[in-house]
Write an enzyme that holds these catalytic residues in place. Structure first.
Site, PDB file in Angstrom:
ATOM      1  CG  ASN A   1      53.703 -64.177  10.109  1.00  0.00           C
ATOM      2  OD1 ASN A   1      54.800 -64.092  10.665  1.00  0.00           O
ATOM      3  ND2 ASN A   1      53.471 -63.648   8.921  1.00  0.00           N
TER       4      ASN A   1
ATOM      5  CG  MET B   1      45.023 -58.782   4.760  1.00  0.00           C
ATOM      6  SD  MET B   1      46.548 -57.938   5.254  1.00  0.00           S
ATOM      7  CE  MET B   1      46.845 -56.976   3.793  1.00  0.00           C
TER       8      MET B   1
ATOM      9  CG  HIS C   1      53.163 -52.849   7.972  1.00  0.00           C
ATOM     10  ND1 HIS C   1      51.955 -52.913   7.314  1.00  0.00           N
ATOM     11  CD2 HIS C   1      53.925 -51.974   7.279  1.00  0.00           C
ATOM     12  CE1 HIS C   1      51.999 -52.097   6.276  1.00  0.00           C
ATOM     13  NE2 HIS C   1      53.180 -51.522   6.222  1.00  0.00           N
TER      14      HIS C   1
ATOM     15  CB  THR D   1      47.998 -46.725  18.232  1.00  0.00           C
ATOM     16  OG1 THR D   1      48.555 -46.296  16.993  1.00  0.00           O
ATOM     17  CG2 THR D   1      49.108 -47.097  19.211  1.00  0.00           C
TER      18      THR D   1
HETATM   19  C1  GAR Z   1      52.633 -61.205   5.977  1.00  0.00           C
HETATM   20  O1  GAR Z   1      53.641 -60.950   5.047  1.00  0.00           O
HETATM   21  C2  GAR Z   1      52.354 -59.971   6.807  1.00  0.00           C
HETATM   22  O2  GAR Z   1      53.507 -59.185   7.039  1.00  0.00           O
HETATM   23  C3  GAR Z   1      51.382 -59.233   5.953  1.00  0.00           C
HETATM   24  O3  GAR Z   1      50.564 -60.224   5.392  1.00  0.00           O
HETATM   25  C4  GAR Z   1      51.308 -61.442   5.266  1.00  0.00           C
HETATM   26  C5  GAR Z   1      50.510 -62.540   5.895  1.00  0.00           C
HETATM   27  O4  GAR Z   1      51.082 -63.781   5.618  1.00  0.00           O
HETATM   28  N1  GAR Z   1      50.618 -58.310   6.723  1.00  0.00           N
HETATM   29  C6  GAR Z   1      50.138 -57.162   6.230  1.00  0.00           C
HETATM   30  O5  GAR Z   1      50.310 -56.805   5.088  1.00  0.00           O
HETATM   31  C7  GAR Z   1      49.376 -56.333   7.231  1.00  0.00           C
HETATM   32  N2  GAR Z   1      49.121 -55.028   6.722  1.00  0.00           N
HETATM   33  P1  GAR Z   1      50.622 -65.078   6.399  1.00  0.00           P
HETATM   34  O6  GAR Z   1      49.097 -65.169   6.258  1.00  0.00           O
HETATM   35  O7  GAR Z   1      51.299 -66.190   5.674  1.00  0.00           O
HETATM   36  O8  GAR Z   1      51.047 -64.962   7.827  1.00  0.00           O
END
Ligand code: GAR
Length: 225
Positions: free
Chosen positions: A18, A94, A113, A145
């Site tokens: 991302n 995380m 999320h 939040t």
């Molecule tokens: C993504 O799928 C995001 O939606 C998730 O972690 C991944 C990160 O991927 N986020 C969560 O689970 C937040 N609770 P990335 O490091 O390749 O962007």
């Protein structure tokens, strides 16, 4: 770096795909902002390399080196203030943030999320959707939040669940969709079309529904298609 453009902080813990989407969107003009700093709570996060290759400033705040969650968050807040950040983007970050931290940045803190919020806050979202026999999964960009994964959604995207899907196959199919909706949602915030006021998210002056804008219903010019 254009001094007139808003400055983003992208917070990561891992791979950083991302983050990569934001690097491209800022370069390509789909997001009218610059990434001022990339912060990871894990020294070995793959996204740190992506950031460095793009010439971005990086900072590692290893949470294991802090005596408490409060101490970690205080240092994080200090770093964000010193980098003069306008909007904080949690991109696979995380770590649970303290209410004090979140309240300090409320309205300027967004997350993605991997579920159709308010369904499945927390971890293992895809496995839970499959185990429950859901036919659709998805991802949601939302304001953060103090309520974990409970802040008002901005945009969500749906992804049909196939009979042979596993959590991993679903996550892989959803990821490119995350890369579309996250920058688009951030651009709606940066252009002030979406904002948070008194705990509610608004879009073009109207309150958003509890699941936010459906990506499929977003006009093409806002979706950057
Ligand atoms: C993504 O799928 C995001 O939606 C998730 O972690 C991944 C990160 O991927 N986020 C969560 O689970 C937040 N609770 P990335 O490091 O390749 O962007």
């Amino acid at each position: 770096m254009n001094e007139l453009r808003p400055r983003l902080a992208v917070l990561i813990s891992g791979r950083g795909s991302n983050l990569q989407a934001f690097i491209q969107a800022c370069q390509g003009g789909q997001v009218s902002a610059d990434i001022g700093v990339v912060i990871s709570n894990r020294p070995n996060a793959g996204g740190l390399q992506t950031a460095a290759q793009a010439g971005l400033e990086t900072l590692v705040l290893d949470h294991k080196r802090f005596p408490s969650r409060e101490a970690f968050d205080a240092e994080l807040a200090r770093a964000l203030h010193s980098a003069k950040i306008d909007l904080i983007i949690l991109a696979g970050f995380m770590r649970i943030l303290t209410a004090d931290f979140v309240n300090q940045f409320q309205g300027r803190l967004v997350n993605i999320h991997p579920s159709l919020l308010p369904k499945y806050p927390g971890l293992n979202t895809h496995d839970r959707a499959i185990d429950n026999g859901d036919s659709v999964a998805g991802a949601t960009v939302h304001y953060v939040t103090p309520d974990l994964d409970g802040g008002p959604p901005i945009v969500h995207v749906k992804c049909p669940i196939r009979p042979d899907d596993t959590g991993a196959s679903l996550a892989a199919r959803l990821l490119p969709m995350e890369h579309m909706i996250y920058p688009a949602a951030v651009q709606l915030h940066l252009t002030k079309r979406v904002y948070l006021a008194e705990g509610h998210a608004y879009f073009d002056g109207k309150p958003l529904p509890p699941d936010g804008i459906d990506w499929a219903a977003l006009p093409a010019q806002d979706a950057h298609l």
